[in-house]
Design a protein around this motif. Structure first.
Motif, PDB file in Angstrom:
ATOM      1  N   CYS A  16      19.320 -65.563  95.548  1.00 27.95           N
ATOM      2  CA  CYS A  16      18.909 -66.641  96.435  1.00 27.95           C
ATOM      3  C   CYS A  16      18.014 -66.063  97.528  1.00 27.95           C
ATOM      4  O   CYS A  16      18.396 -65.104  98.189  1.00 27.95           O
ATOM      5  CB  CYS A  16      20.138 -67.307  97.038  1.00 27.95           C
ATOM      6  SG  CYS A  16      19.744 -68.502  98.328  1.00 27.95           S
ATOM      7  N   CYS A  19      20.168 -66.516 101.040  1.00 22.67           N
ATOM      8  CA  CYS A  19      21.392 -65.775 101.398  1.00 22.67           C
ATOM      9  C   CYS A  19      21.519 -64.476 100.607  1.00 22.67           C
ATOM     10  O   CYS A  19      22.392 -63.668 100.894  1.00 22.67           O
ATOM     11  CB  CYS A  19      22.623 -66.649 101.174  1.00 22.67           C
ATOM     12  SG  CYS A  19      22.988 -66.986  99.435  1.00 22.67           S
ATOM     13  N   CYS A  44      21.770 -73.277  95.407  1.00 21.46           N
ATOM     14  CA  CYS A  44      22.573 -72.069  95.529  1.00 21.46           C
ATOM     15  C   CYS A  44      24.040 -72.435  95.747  1.00 21.46           C
ATOM     16  O   CYS A  44      24.362 -73.290  96.570  1.00 21.46           O
ATOM     17  CB  CYS A  44      22.060 -71.230  96.698  1.00 21.46           C
ATOM     18  SG  CYS A  44      23.079 -69.778  97.029  1.00 21.46           S
ATOM     19  N   HIS A  46      26.231 -70.598  96.997  1.00 25.73           N
ATOM     20  CA  HIS A  46      26.791 -69.920  98.166  1.00 25.73           C
ATOM     21  C   HIS A  46      26.376 -70.586  99.469  1.00 25.73           C
ATOM     22  O   HIS A  46      27.190 -70.799 100.352  1.00 25.73           O
ATOM     23  CB  HIS A  46      26.379 -68.447  98.168  1.00 25.73           C
ATOM     24  CG  HIS A  46      26.841 -67.715  96.954  1.00 25.73           C
ATOM     25  ND1 HIS A  46      28.104 -67.176  96.843  1.00 25.73           N
ATOM     26  CD2 HIS A  46      26.220 -67.467  95.767  1.00 25.73           C
ATOM     27  CE1 HIS A  46      28.243 -66.613  95.649  1.00 25.73           C
ATOM     28  NE2 HIS A  46      27.121 -66.777  94.990  1.00 25.73           N
ATOM     29  N   CYS A  47      25.096 -70.905  99.590  1.00 28.85           N
ATOM     30  CA  CYS A  47      24.615 -71.467 100.852  1.00 28.85           C
ATOM     31  C   CYS A  47      24.074 -72.877 100.682  1.00 28.85           C
ATOM     32  O   CYS A  47      23.603 -73.473 101.640  1.00 28.85           O
ATOM     33  CB  CYS A  47      23.562 -70.552 101.476  1.00 28.85           C
ATOM     34  SG  CYS A  47      22.001 -70.494 100.555  1.00 28.85           S
ATOM     35  N   ASP A  49      21.481 -73.836  99.470  1.00 26.71           N
ATOM     36  CA  ASP A  49      20.039 -73.926  99.628  1.00 26.71           C
ATOM     37  C   ASP A  49      19.448 -74.539  98.362  1.00 26.71           C
ATOM     38  O   ASP A  49      19.816 -74.172  97.254  1.00 26.71           O
ATOM     39  CB  ASP A  49      19.462 -72.522  99.864  1.00 26.71           C
ATOM     40  CG  ASP A  49      17.995 -72.575 100.250  1.00 26.71           C
ATOM     41  OD1 ASP A  49      17.632 -73.441 101.064  1.00 26.71           O
ATOM     42  OD2 ASP A  49      17.223 -71.752  99.744  1.00 26.71           O
TER      43      ASP A  49
HETATM   44 ZN   LIG Z   1      22.000 -68.955  98.845  1.00 24.97          ZN
END
Ligand SMILES: [Zn+2]
Length: 106
Positions: A16, A19, A44, A46-47, A49
């Protein structure tokens, strides 16, 4: 040819841009699909995005590997020829893109 399946299998190769985590678990969503061109939304895991990538598959290649042509933002990697090797370089890095969906379309 399942575009999302192909992207899914390669997503783990990318990080990503925001992140830095692997995109292996990212969400992939088909936005538009015309003939051999697709616009895919990548989120993403995780974040959260979200980016849009334009994917073009060239059918004339000898191998079954698709050629993925990502429309980058003007000014970055613009005009660089896309080779089969670039399949590994999907360039989820529309990182700098700040426009809306329409600005990604011809
Ligand atoms: Zn991310």
């Amino acid at each position: 040819m399942d575009v999302l399946d192909i992207l899914r299998r390669q997503a783990g190769r990318f990080q990503c841009p925001r992140c830095g985590q692997s995109l292996a678990d990212c969400q992939l969503e088909m936005v538009t699909h015309h003939d051999d061109q697709s616009l895919v939304k990548v989120t993403c895991a995780h974040c959260q995005d979200t980016r849009l990538i334009a994917v073009a598959f060239a059918a004339e290649t000898e191998t079954e590997a698709p050629v993925i042509d990502v429309r980058d933002e003007p000014g970055e990697n613009l005009g660089v020829p896309i080779s089969t090797d670039d399949v590994l370089d999907i360039r989820l890095a529309l990182a700098g893109h700040t426009g809306d969906l329409k600005s990604l379309l011809p």
